[in-house]
Design an enzyme around this catalytic site. Structure first.
Site, PDB file in Angstrom:
ATOM      1  N   LYS A  43       5.223 -57.444  25.168  1.00  6.23           N
ATOM      2  CA  LYS A  43       5.019 -56.313  24.240  1.00  6.23           C
ATOM      3  C   LYS A  43       5.552 -55.016  24.829  1.00  6.23           C
ATOM      4  O   LYS A  43       6.270 -54.279  24.158  1.00  6.23           O
ATOM      5  CB  LYS A  43       3.517 -56.171  23.954  1.00  6.23           C
ATOM      6  N   ASN A  44       5.200 -54.740  26.081  1.00  5.85           N
ATOM      7  CA  ASN A  44       5.544 -53.433  26.648  1.00  5.85           C
ATOM      8  C   ASN A  44       7.014 -53.305  27.022  1.00  5.85           C
ATOM      9  O   ASN A  44       7.481 -52.213  27.365  1.00  5.85           O
ATOM     10  CB  ASN A  44       4.652 -53.112  27.851  1.00  5.85           C
ATOM     11  N   ARG A 113       0.114 -45.352  20.489  1.00  3.33           N
ATOM     12  CA  ARG A 113       0.612 -44.242  21.317  1.00  3.33           C
ATOM     13  C   ARG A 113       1.951 -44.563  21.978  1.00  3.33           C
ATOM     14  O   ARG A 113       2.688 -43.657  22.360  1.00  3.33           O
ATOM     15  CB  ARG A 113      -0.453 -43.763  22.294  1.00  3.33           C
ATOM     16  N   CYS A 137      -6.746 -42.158  24.340  1.00  4.31           N
ATOM     17  CA  CYS A 137      -7.255 -43.385  23.726  1.00  4.31           C
ATOM     18  C   CYS A 137      -8.457 -43.833  24.535  1.00  4.31           C
ATOM     19  O   CYS A 137      -8.906 -43.123  25.437  1.00  4.31           O
ATOM     20  CB  CYS A 137      -6.182 -44.458  23.643  1.00  4.31           C
ATOM     21  N   ARG A 142      -4.464 -39.685  28.845  1.00  7.76           N
ATOM     22  CA  ARG A 142      -3.065 -40.081  28.710  1.00  7.76           C
ATOM     23  C   ARG A 142      -2.122 -38.968  28.238  1.00  7.76           C
ATOM     24  O   ARG A 142      -1.492 -39.079  27.172  1.00  7.76           O
ATOM     25  CB  ARG A 142      -2.960 -41.317  27.806  1.00  7.76           C
ATOM     26  N   PRO A 143      -1.995 -37.898  29.030  1.00 10.51           N
ATOM     27  CA  PRO A 143      -1.054 -36.835  28.651  1.00 10.51           C
ATOM     28  C   PRO A 143       0.400 -37.314  28.741  1.00 10.51           C
ATOM     29  O   PRO A 143       0.674 -38.356  29.348  1.00 10.51           O
ATOM     30  CB  PRO A 143      -1.320 -35.741  29.689  1.00 10.51           C
ATOM     31  N   VAL A 144       1.322 -36.543  28.149  1.00  2.00           N
ATOM     32  CA  VAL A 144       2.748 -36.909  28.204  1.00  2.00           C
ATOM     33  C   VAL A 144       3.560 -35.781  28.846  1.00  2.00           C
ATOM     34  O   VAL A 144       4.745 -35.624  28.596  1.00  2.00           O
ATOM     35  CB  VAL A 144       3.316 -37.281  26.811  1.00  2.00           C
ATOM     36  N   ASP A 333      -3.308 -53.518  33.799  1.00  2.00           N
ATOM     37  CA  ASP A 333      -3.469 -54.266  32.552  1.00  2.00           C
ATOM     38  C   ASP A 333      -4.111 -55.643  32.764  1.00  2.00           C
ATOM     39  O   ASP A 333      -4.381 -56.355  31.789  1.00  2.00           O
ATOM     40  CB  ASP A 333      -2.110 -54.433  31.842  1.00  2.00           C
ATOM     41  N   ILE A 355      -5.319 -46.157  37.966  1.00  2.00           N
ATOM     42  CA  ILE A 355      -4.278 -45.684  37.029  1.00  2.00           C
ATOM     43  C   ILE A 355      -4.894 -44.891  35.867  1.00  2.00           C
ATOM     44  O   ILE A 355      -4.401 -43.818  35.520  1.00  2.00           O
ATOM     45  CB  ILE A 355      -3.455 -46.875  36.472  1.00  2.00           C
ATOM     46  N   ARG A 425      -3.106 -56.539  18.915  1.00  2.00           N
ATOM     47  CA  ARG A 425      -2.038 -55.634  19.338  1.00  2.00           C
ATOM     48  C   ARG A 425      -1.192 -56.274  20.444  1.00  2.00           C
ATOM     49  O   ARG A 425      -0.019 -55.924  20.603  1.00  2.00           O
ATOM     50  CB  ARG A 425      -2.630 -54.325  19.878  1.00  2.00           C
TER      51      ARG A 425
HETATM   52  N1  EPU Z   1       0.339 -39.747  33.043  1.00  2.00           N
HETATM   53  C1  EPU Z   1       0.271 -38.364  33.054  1.00  2.00           C
HETATM   54  N2  EPU Z   1       1.293 -37.675  32.447  1.00  2.00           N
HETATM   55  C2  EPU Z   1       2.343 -38.290  31.855  1.00  2.00           C
HETATM   56  C3  EPU Z   1       2.395 -39.691  31.858  1.00  2.00           C
HETATM   57  C4  EPU Z   1       1.374 -40.401  32.457  1.00  2.00           C
HETATM   58  O1  EPU Z   1      -0.660 -37.781  33.578  1.00  2.00           O
HETATM   59  O2  EPU Z   1       3.222 -37.599  31.317  1.00  2.00           O
HETATM   60  C5  EPU Z   1      -0.738 -40.511  33.692  1.00  2.00           C
HETATM   61  C6  EPU Z   1      -1.521 -41.325  32.668  1.00  2.00           C
HETATM   62  O3  EPU Z   1      -2.528 -40.552  32.037  1.00  2.00           O
HETATM   63  C7  EPU Z   1      -2.081 -42.440  33.500  1.00  2.00           C
HETATM   64  C8  EPU Z   1      -0.959 -42.682  34.527  1.00  2.00           C
HETATM   65  O4  EPU Z   1      -0.172 -41.488  34.535  1.00  2.00           O
HETATM   66  O5  EPU Z   1      -3.244 -42.013  34.156  1.00  2.00           O
HETATM   67  C9  EPU Z   1      -0.078 -43.870  34.232  1.00  2.00           C
HETATM   68  O6  EPU Z   1       0.398 -43.778  32.909  1.00  2.00           O
HETATM   69  P1  EPU Z   1       1.793 -44.393  32.427  1.00  2.00           P
HETATM   70  O7  EPU Z   1       2.576 -43.297  31.824  1.00  2.00           O
HETATM   71  O8  EPU Z   1       2.421 -45.187  33.502  1.00  2.00           O
HETATM   72  O9  EPU Z   1       1.292 -45.371  31.255  1.00  2.00           O
HETATM   73  P2  EPU Z   1       1.991 -45.558  29.867  1.00  2.00           P
HETATM   74  O10 EPU Z   1       3.455 -45.513  30.039  1.00  2.00           O
HETATM   75  O11 EPU Z   1       1.366 -44.682  28.858  1.00  2.00           O
HETATM   76  C10 EPU Z   1       2.278 -48.156  30.063  1.00  2.00           C
HETATM   77  C11 EPU Z   1       1.823 -49.347  29.291  1.00  2.00           C
HETATM   78  C12 EPU Z   1       0.335 -49.522  29.475  1.00  2.00           C
HETATM   79  C13 EPU Z   1       0.062 -49.720  30.959  1.00  2.00           C
HETATM   80  C14 EPU Z   1       0.602 -48.522  31.751  1.00  2.00           C
HETATM   81  C15 EPU Z   1       0.459 -48.662  33.248  1.00  2.00           C
HETATM   82  C16 EPU Z   1       3.407 -49.390  27.465  1.00  2.00           C
HETATM   83  C17 EPU Z   1       3.661 -49.255  26.019  1.00  2.00           C
HETATM   84  N3  EPU Z   1       2.158 -49.158  27.887  1.00  2.00           N
HETATM   85  O12 EPU Z   1       1.557 -47.046  29.522  1.00  2.00           O
HETATM   86  O13 EPU Z   1      -0.027 -50.701  28.775  1.00  2.00           O
HETATM   87  O14 EPU Z   1      -1.312 -49.841  31.194  1.00  2.00           O
HETATM   88  O15 EPU Z   1       1.994 -48.337  31.452  1.00  2.00           O
HETATM   89  O16 EPU Z   1       1.103 -49.790  33.708  1.00  2.00           O
HETATM   90  O17 EPU Z   1       4.298 -49.726  28.212  1.00  2.00           O
HETATM   91  C18 EPU Z   1      -1.516 -52.192  27.717  1.00  2.00           C
HETATM   92  O18 EPU Z   1      -0.547 -52.924  27.474  1.00  2.00           O
HETATM   93  O19 EPU Z   1      -2.696 -52.563  27.546  1.00  2.00           O
HETATM   94  C19 EPU Z   1      -1.276 -50.849  28.224  1.00  2.00           C
HETATM   95  C20 EPU Z   1      -2.193 -49.891  28.184  1.00  2.00           C
END
Ligand code: EPU
Length: 445
Positions: A43-44, A113, A137, A142-144, A333, A355, A425
């Site tokens: 999925k990811n 998201r 969530c 989960r900020p971006v 995960d 994480i 999902r």
């Molecule tokens: N973070 C920030 N700022 C950002 C981006 C991330 O503070 O701009 C923080 C997040 O809040 C978190 C950490 O960094 O505490 C890691 O977040 P990351 O960005 O790596 O996660 P993600 O890209 O949002 C993906 C997967 C998740 C998986 C994580 C970690 C996808 C669509 N989602 O999320 O998958 O847990 O990487 O490996 O690829 C799941 O499949 O159940 C799932 C949640």
């Protein structure tokens, strides 16, 4: 919102709110699982790969796409942007001849998201994008910010207003830059990587995420004509190109689905063969399982590194401490699933989540099934119990939900899991895959 032009798309599941709220899974535990479990596409990986179709006007054909509600949502979003999508079994052909709408609206992004991965491709191809802020969530805020800072470093002008990220590129396009990510964010790396492929000059992403899904995205970009080196390391170097071509790409197997079913075999003292796994993508996970006393063996390995992995277990698991980390460490995960196994361990285990700040939502539900778990900040102390007992429990997020299925497989009596839409999902045909190995499980509306 513009009209959808969804061409011949199958909708694998009824994801309407009414149906979602009604479905539940009922299972009767204590049956050792035995048999083969086919592993679906990841999925990811599939989600950003689909979004990548917007980087080119040529067709992108993906195979091994899992049939999941998140995939349906991504198809809905891309169709809204003007991408023409056709599905044929597990293959998906996406063609973005024209991007007709550069806004990713709240109604779709708020449901998934991972929609944030359209930001980089829209900005790179169209020079502008408006993407609803995904928000937090169940597992964290989960900020971006790192996605935004990374794209700003490429020259994008970005501001946030009315809950939307508004991004635009300079008239001459995005420009390569050196970006040091403060954390190896997975989708943040993917967004910057995708945007950088069409930027002028060279981009270096340091502290890039090394997750196999990021590598799959980079490999597909290579097939489309992008120039990327350092794939699989923490430094990605991207030489921007004028345009990308179409490609045919096979989505990698879902390592988290494989890890989940490995624990299903172990927690039921079963004997299962996971069909089609990239063994090396889960090294930290296999080592942790082995330390818990689970027997893990590769029964067949093909040239492309894909293996069938046999999982057998004939005793109580030993207590093993585990800490989640970015790849190649133990994956977050698969944390909830391992905690379900540790709930039945001989001794105790400390499970530490590094994480996400709120990824223990399964703990109170596991405790309703007689697990003995106490949370101390980012760690959960799991004292093994001899027996879990079936109960009515509530799914809260994807991985937490599936950990309740695993606990239910081992528990005595009946377990009923509400809010199954979380599981849909990320797990394709979960009841069928488990039932084929002897589980007594059904979905009722
Ligand atoms: N973070 C920030 N700022 C950002 C981006 C991330 O503070 O701009 C923080 C997040 O809040 C978190 C950490 O960094 O505490 C890691 O977040 P990351 O960005 O790596 O996660 P993600 O890209 O949002 C993906 C997967 C998740 C998986 C994580 C970690 C996808 C669509 N989602 O999320 O998958 O847990 O990487 O490996 O690829 C799941 O499949 O159940 C799932 C949640």
């Amino acid at each position: 919102m513009g009209r959808y032009r969804l061409t011949c798309i199958w909708v694998p599941l009824d994801t309407s709110p009414r149906k979602q709220s009604m479905d539940k899974i009922i299972l009767t535990g204590m049956r050792p699982l035995s048999g083969a479990i086919p592993i679906s596409g990841a999925k990811n990986a599939a989600l950003p790969l689909m979004a990548m179709s917007m980087l080119t006007s040529k067709p992108l054909v993906l195979s091994n796409v899992p049939k999941l509600s998140d995939i349906t949502r991504m198809a809905e979003l891309l169709t809204h942007h003007g991408v023409n999508i056709t599905f044929d079994g597990t293959s998906c052909c996406l063609r973005a001849s024209d991007i007709t709408d550069t806004t990713a609206p709240y109604d779709i992004v708020s449901k998934m998201r991972a929609s944030i991965v359209v930001l980089g491709p829209l900005l790179a191809r169209c020079g502008r994008a408006a993407v609803s802020l995904p928000g937090g969530c169940a597992i964290g805020t989960r900020p971006v910010n790192m996605h935004i800072d990374g794209l700003r470093a490429l020259g994008a002008n970005i501001y946030i207003e009315n809950g939307y990220i508004y991004a635009s590129a300079p008239a001459h396009g995005l420009s390569g830059a050196t970006i040091v990510l403060p954390f190896a964010t997975v989708t943040g790396t993917e967004n910057v990587l995708m945007a950088a492929t069409l930027a002028n000059g060279t981009t270096v992403i340091k502290n890039a995420a090394r997750e196999p899904e990021v590598c799959d995205v980079a490999n597909c970009l290579l097939a489309m004509g992008a120039k990327i080196s350092g794939i699989g390391t923490d430094t990605l170097v991207i030489d921007g190109v004028q345009e990308l071509d179409g490609a045919h790409h096979n989505v990698i197997p879902d390592r988290i689905e494989a890890a989940t079913y490995a624990i299903a075999g172990a927690i039921t003292n079963g004997d299962v063969v996971l069909k089609g796994v990239v063994y090396d993508d889960l090294l930290a996970f296999w080592q942790t399982l082995e330390r818990a006393g689970v027997c893990v063996s590769q029964v067949q390995r093909s040239a492309k590194n894909v293996a069938d992995v046999r999982i057998t277990m004939s005793s109580r698991p030993k207590g093993v401490d585990v800490m989640t980390e970015p790849h190649p460490g133990y994956p977050t995960d698969a944390q909830a699933q391992f905690m379900a196994l540790m709930a039945l361990c001989d001794g105790a285990a400390m499970v530490t989540e590094t994480i996400f700040e709120n990824r223990f939502m399964h703990v109170p539900e596991l405790c309703r099934m007689c697990a003995d778990i106490t949370i101390h900040k980012a760690s959960a102390l799991v004292r093994g119990v001899k027996q879990l007992v079936g109960a009515q429990v509530m799914a809260t997020d994807l991985r937490a939900s599936v950990s309740l299925v695993l606990a239910g497989l081992a528990a005595c009596g009946e377990t009923t899991i509400q809010r199954v839409y979380h599981i849909d999902r990320g797990y394709e045909r979960i009841e069928e895959k488990l039932r084929n190995c002897g589980a007594v499980i059904e979905r009722v509306s």
